[in-house]
Design a protein around this motif. Structure first.
Motif, PDB file in Angstrom:
ATOM      1  N   VAL A   1       0.833  -1.203   0.000  1.00  0.00           N
ATOM      2  CA  VAL A   1       0.000   0.000   0.000  1.00  0.00           C
ATOM      3  C   VAL A   1       0.869   1.255   0.000  1.00  0.00           C
ATOM      4  O   VAL A   1       2.011   1.238   0.461  1.00  0.00           O
ATOM      5  CB  VAL A   1      -0.951   0.043   1.227  1.00  0.00           C
ATOM      6  CG1 VAL A   1      -1.848  -1.170   1.250  1.00  0.00           C
ATOM      7  CG2 VAL A   1      -0.166   0.168   2.527  1.00  0.00           C
ATOM      8  N   LYS A   2       0.309   2.321  -0.559  1.00  0.00           N
ATOM      9  CA  LYS A   2       0.941   3.633  -0.511  1.00  0.00           C
ATOM     10  C   LYS A   2      -0.137   4.647  -0.163  1.00  0.00           C
ATOM     11  O   LYS A   2      -1.144   4.764  -0.859  1.00  0.00           O
ATOM     12  CB  LYS A   2       1.590   3.994  -1.842  1.00  0.00           C
ATOM     13  CG  LYS A   2       2.305   5.348  -1.808  1.00  0.00           C
ATOM     14  CD  LYS A   2       3.015   5.644  -3.115  1.00  0.00           C
ATOM     15  CE  LYS A   2       3.749   6.980  -3.057  1.00  0.00           C
ATOM     16  NZ  LYS A   2       4.458   7.279  -4.325  1.00  0.00           N
ATOM     17  N   ILE A   3       0.064   5.384   0.921  1.00  0.00           N
ATOM     18  CA  ILE A   3      -0.936   6.343   1.400  1.00  0.00           C
ATOM     19  C   ILE A   3      -0.888   7.623   0.571  1.00  0.00           C
ATOM     20  O   ILE A   3       0.172   8.231   0.412  1.00  0.00           O
ATOM     21  CB  ILE A   3      -0.704   6.687   2.886  1.00  0.00           C
ATOM     22  CG1 ILE A   3      -0.666   5.417   3.741  1.00  0.00           C
ATOM     23  CG2 ILE A   3      -1.798   7.632   3.386  1.00  0.00           C
ATOM     24  CD1 ILE A   3      -1.904   4.567   3.644  1.00  0.00           C
ATOM     25  N   GLU A   4      -2.053   8.023   0.024  1.00  0.00           N
ATOM     26  CA  GLU A   4      -2.143   9.256  -0.759  1.00  0.00           C
ATOM     27  C   GLU A   4      -2.870  10.373  -0.019  1.00  0.00           C
ATOM     28  O   GLU A   4      -2.708  11.547  -0.378  1.00  0.00           O
ATOM     29  CB  GLU A   4      -2.838   8.983  -2.092  1.00  0.00           C
ATOM     30  CG  GLU A   4      -1.999   8.175  -3.051  1.00  0.00           C
ATOM     31  CD  GLU A   4      -2.435   8.331  -4.496  1.00  0.00           C
ATOM     32  OE1 GLU A   4      -1.610   8.090  -5.382  1.00  0.00           O
ATOM     33  OE2 GLU A   4      -3.609   8.700  -4.741  1.00  0.00           O
ATOM     34  N   PHE A   5      -3.672  10.037   0.982  1.00  0.00           N
ATOM     35  CA  PHE A   5      -4.322  11.071   1.796  1.00  0.00           C
ATOM     36  C   PHE A   5      -4.643  10.503   3.165  1.00  0.00           C
ATOM     37  O   PHE A   5      -4.910   9.314   3.319  1.00  0.00           O
ATOM     38  CB  PHE A   5      -5.587  11.624   1.127  1.00  0.00           C
ATOM     39  CG  PHE A   5      -6.662  10.601   0.850  1.00  0.00           C
ATOM     40  CD1 PHE A   5      -7.695  10.387   1.750  1.00  0.00           C
ATOM     41  CD2 PHE A   5      -6.647   9.846  -0.320  1.00  0.00           C
ATOM     42  CE1 PHE A   5      -8.697   9.458   1.496  1.00  0.00           C
ATOM     43  CE2 PHE A   5      -7.644   8.915  -0.589  1.00  0.00           C
ATOM     44  CZ  PHE A   5      -8.662   8.715   0.321  1.00  0.00           C
ATOM     45  N   ASN A   6      -4.575  11.372   4.171  1.00  0.00           N
ATOM     46  CA  ASN A   6      -4.875  10.974   5.548  1.00  0.00           C
ATOM     47  C   ASN A   6      -5.183  12.228   6.351  1.00  0.00           C
ATOM     48  O   ASN A   6      -4.285  13.025   6.635  1.00  0.00           O
ATOM     49  CB  ASN A   6      -3.688  10.226   6.165  1.00  0.00           C
ATOM     50  CG  ASN A   6      -4.018   9.640   7.529  1.00  0.00           C
ATOM     51  OD1 ASN A   6      -4.917  10.112   8.216  1.00  0.00           O
ATOM     52  ND2 ASN A   6      -3.285   8.616   7.923  1.00  0.00           N
ATOM     53  N   THR A   7      -6.441  12.433   6.687  1.00  0.00           N
ATOM     54  CA  THR A   7      -6.828  13.653   7.391  1.00  0.00           C
ATOM     55  C   THR A   7      -6.368  13.663   8.838  1.00  0.00           C
ATOM     56  O   THR A   7      -6.255  14.733   9.434  1.00  0.00           O
ATOM     57  CB  THR A   7      -8.353  13.854   7.346  1.00  0.00           C
ATOM     58  OG1 THR A   7      -8.997  12.709   7.932  1.00  0.00           O
ATOM     59  CG2 THR A   7      -8.842  14.033   5.915  1.00  0.00           C
TER      60      THR A   7
ATOM     61  N   GLY B   1       2.424   9.379   1.481  1.00  0.00           N
ATOM     62  CA  GLY B   1       3.641   8.900   0.866  1.00  0.00           C
ATOM     63  C   GLY B   1       4.192   7.641   1.516  1.00  0.00           C
ATOM     64  O   GLY B   1       5.079   6.991   0.953  1.00  0.00           O
ATOM     65  N   TRP B   2       3.663   7.277   2.697  1.00  0.00           N
ATOM     66  CA  TRP B   2       4.131   6.052   3.374  1.00  0.00           C
ATOM     67  C   TRP B   2       3.815   4.826   2.537  1.00  0.00           C
ATOM     68  O   TRP B   2       2.746   4.704   1.956  1.00  0.00           O
ATOM     69  CB  TRP B   2       3.453   5.927   4.741  1.00  0.00           C
ATOM     70  CG  TRP B   2       3.895   4.708   5.520  1.00  0.00           C
ATOM     71  CD1 TRP B   2       4.904   4.640   6.424  1.00  0.00           C
ATOM     72  CD2 TRP B   2       3.312   3.401   5.464  1.00  0.00           C
ATOM     73  NE1 TRP B   2       5.005   3.370   6.929  1.00  0.00           N
ATOM     74  CE2 TRP B   2       4.041   2.587   6.354  1.00  0.00           C
ATOM     75  CE3 TRP B   2       2.266   2.836   4.735  1.00  0.00           C
ATOM     76  CZ2 TRP B   2       3.752   1.231   6.548  1.00  0.00           C
ATOM     77  CZ3 TRP B   2       1.974   1.488   4.917  1.00  0.00           C
ATOM     78  CH2 TRP B   2       2.709   0.707   5.814  1.00  0.00           C
TER      79      TRP B   2
ATOM     80  N   LYS C   1      -5.581  17.561 -16.921  1.00  0.00           N
ATOM     81  CA  LYS C   1      -4.489  16.609 -17.029  1.00  0.00           C
ATOM     82  C   LYS C   1      -4.123  16.038 -15.661  1.00  0.00           C
ATOM     83  O   LYS C   1      -4.210  16.732 -14.647  1.00  0.00           O
ATOM     84  CB  LYS C   1      -3.278  17.280 -17.666  1.00  0.00           C
ATOM     85  CG  LYS C   1      -3.511  17.716 -19.108  1.00  0.00           C
ATOM     86  CD  LYS C   1      -2.262  18.315 -19.709  1.00  0.00           C
ATOM     87  CE  LYS C   1      -2.504  18.717 -21.167  1.00  0.00           C
ATOM     88  NZ  LYS C   1      -1.286  19.300 -21.788  1.00  0.00           N
ATOM     89  N   PRO C   2      -3.716  14.781 -15.620  1.00  0.00           N
ATOM     90  CA  PRO C   2      -3.309  14.160 -14.344  1.00  0.00           C
ATOM     91  C   PRO C   2      -2.158  14.921 -13.714  1.00  0.00           C
ATOM     92  O   PRO C   2      -1.262  15.410 -14.401  1.00  0.00           O
ATOM     93  CB  PRO C   2      -2.873  12.747 -14.762  1.00  0.00           C
ATOM     94  CG  PRO C   2      -3.541  12.510 -16.068  1.00  0.00           C
ATOM     95  CD  PRO C   2      -3.603  13.847 -16.749  1.00  0.00           C
ATOM     96  N   GLY C   3      -2.193  15.056 -12.399  1.00  0.00           N
ATOM     97  CA  GLY C   3      -1.132  15.745 -11.677  1.00  0.00           C
ATOM     98  C   GLY C   3      -1.182  15.388 -10.210  1.00  0.00           C
ATOM     99  O   GLY C   3      -1.967  14.530  -9.785  1.00  0.00           O
ATOM    100  N   VAL C   4      -0.357  16.032  -9.397  1.00  0.00           N
ATOM    101  CA  VAL C   4      -0.320  15.726  -7.966  1.00  0.00           C
ATOM    102  C   VAL C   4      -1.561  16.252  -7.253  1.00  0.00           C
ATOM    103  O   VAL C   4      -1.970  15.707  -6.222  1.00  0.00           O
ATOM    104  CB  VAL C   4       0.953  16.295  -7.302  1.00  0.00           C
ATOM    105  CG1 VAL C   4       2.194  15.605  -7.848  1.00  0.00           C
ATOM    106  CG2 VAL C   4       1.051  17.811  -7.500  1.00  0.00           C
TER     107      VAL C   4
ATOM    108  N   THR D   1      -1.210  14.943  -3.659  1.00  0.00           N
ATOM    109  CA  THR D   1      -0.394  13.836  -3.185  1.00  0.00           C
ATOM    110  C   THR D   1       1.060  14.232  -2.935  1.00  0.00           C
ATOM    111  O   THR D   1       1.805  13.485  -2.298  1.00  0.00           O
ATOM    112  CB  THR D   1      -0.425  12.661  -4.188  1.00  0.00           C
ATOM    113  OG1 THR D   1       0.028  13.134  -5.469  1.00  0.00           O
ATOM    114  CG2 THR D   1      -1.833  12.107  -4.326  1.00  0.00           C
ATOM    115  N   GLU D   2       1.462  15.387  -3.418  1.00  0.00           N
ATOM    116  CA  GLU D   2       2.835  15.849  -3.193  1.00  0.00           C
ATOM    117  C   GLU D   2       2.964  16.571  -1.862  1.00  0.00           C
ATOM    118  O   GLU D   2       3.919  16.340  -1.101  1.00  0.00           O
ATOM    119  CB  GLU D   2       3.273  16.763  -4.329  1.00  0.00           C
ATOM    120  CG  GLU D   2       4.715  17.219  -4.242  1.00  0.00           C
ATOM    121  CD  GLU D   2       5.129  18.008  -5.468  1.00  0.00           C
ATOM    122  OE1 GLU D   2       5.823  17.438  -6.335  1.00  0.00           O
ATOM    123  OE2 GLU D   2       4.752  19.201  -5.571  1.00  0.00           O
ATOM    124  N   THR D   3       2.009  17.432  -1.550  1.00  0.00           N
ATOM    125  CA  THR D   3       2.079  18.222  -0.314  1.00  0.00           C
ATOM    126  C   THR D   3       1.321  17.577   0.842  1.00  0.00           C
ATOM    127  O   THR D   3       1.487  17.974   1.997  1.00  0.00           O
ATOM    128  CB  THR D   3       1.496  19.621  -0.547  1.00  0.00           C
ATOM    129  OG1 THR D   3       0.099  19.497  -0.863  1.00  0.00           O
ATOM    130  CG2 THR D   3       2.201  20.321  -1.695  1.00  0.00           C
TER     131      THR D   3
END
Length: 228
Positions: free
Chosen positions: A71-77, A84-85, A139-142, A161-163
């Motif tokens: 798994v790769k975490i993309e969001f976590n409130t 990014g984990w 377009k796809p992006g972060v 997903t970057e910040t």
């Protein structure tokens, strides 16, 4: 922290039996008046908790199998620093139920809501939006807006997903019959007065493109294209 704990408990509690396919679909767990919904589609998952009309937390990201589920975490409130984990564990489901044990011995049982089958089931990302009569490509992006749909449940999420920034989410149940897509909202992070509302849209799926039009929860006209 609750959604993060639920994720790790969910992943680490399975025995290595069955197939990754057995994980797909919607799952529900309740503790008092707090409901937690786990959505698993091919390649993407989310966990959301809400209490009555109040949104509590959400997290999600990508996953892949078959031997180990990575798994790769993309969001976590709850824990923005977790974005990014990445990690990998062995997982499976059995007998249509999941049982997880958190730290301190608390056991959580998940019940299957649906098996993830349906013409709209999957992970979608917005790829076009009409403005001034013209469909503009996105377009796809972060920074992205996504939708996760199982057989009966949906969730949209707007993230970077970057910040690690989180801009909003909403979700609930849906149906898609004869070109009519209908949502009933169970949670909405931006405005809980929308909870309980039913929204109806025109919908058409051609290949990996979903054409979606109607009125938003604010009553504003929308015409979007989502790509799977």
């Amino acid at each position: 922290m609750r959604t993060l704990c639920l994720l790790f408990a969910f992943l680490c509690s399975f025995a290595l039996t069955g197939k990754a396919q057995d994980l797909l679909g919607a799952w529900k767990s309740s503790s008092g008046d707090v409901n937690s919904i786990l959505l698993i589609t091919p390649g993407y998952f989310s966990i959301t908790s809400y209490q009555d009309k109040n949104f509590l937390s959400t997290m999600g990201g990508t996953w892949k199998a078959p031997d180990e589920v990575s798994v790769k975490i993309e969001f976590n409130t709850d824990e923005r620093s977790q974005v990014g984990w990445e990690g990998a564990v062995s997982v499976s489901s059995a007998n249509g139920k999941l049982s997880t044990t958190l730290g301190g011995g608390q056991t959580i049982e998940w019940s299957r809501v649906d098996n993830g089958e349906g013409s709209l089931a999957g992970y979608w990302q917005i790829s076009g939006r009409e403005q001034d009569g013209k469909m503009n490509e996105i377009k796809p992006g972060v920074r992205k807006t996504i939708k996760i749909l199982t057989g009966t449940r949906f969730q949209w999420v707007a993230i970077n997903t970057e910040t690690g920034e989180f801009f909003g989410t909403g979700g609930g149940t849906y149906s898609f019959v004869n070109g009519v897509y209908t949502e009933k909202i169970d949670f909405f992070s931006r405005d809980n007065s929308r909870v309980g509302a039913t929204l109806t849209f025109k919908g058409k799926v051609e290949g990996n493109a979903w054409d979606h039009s109607g009125l938003s929860s604010k009553g504003e006209p929308i015409h979007e294209v989502w790509s799977r």
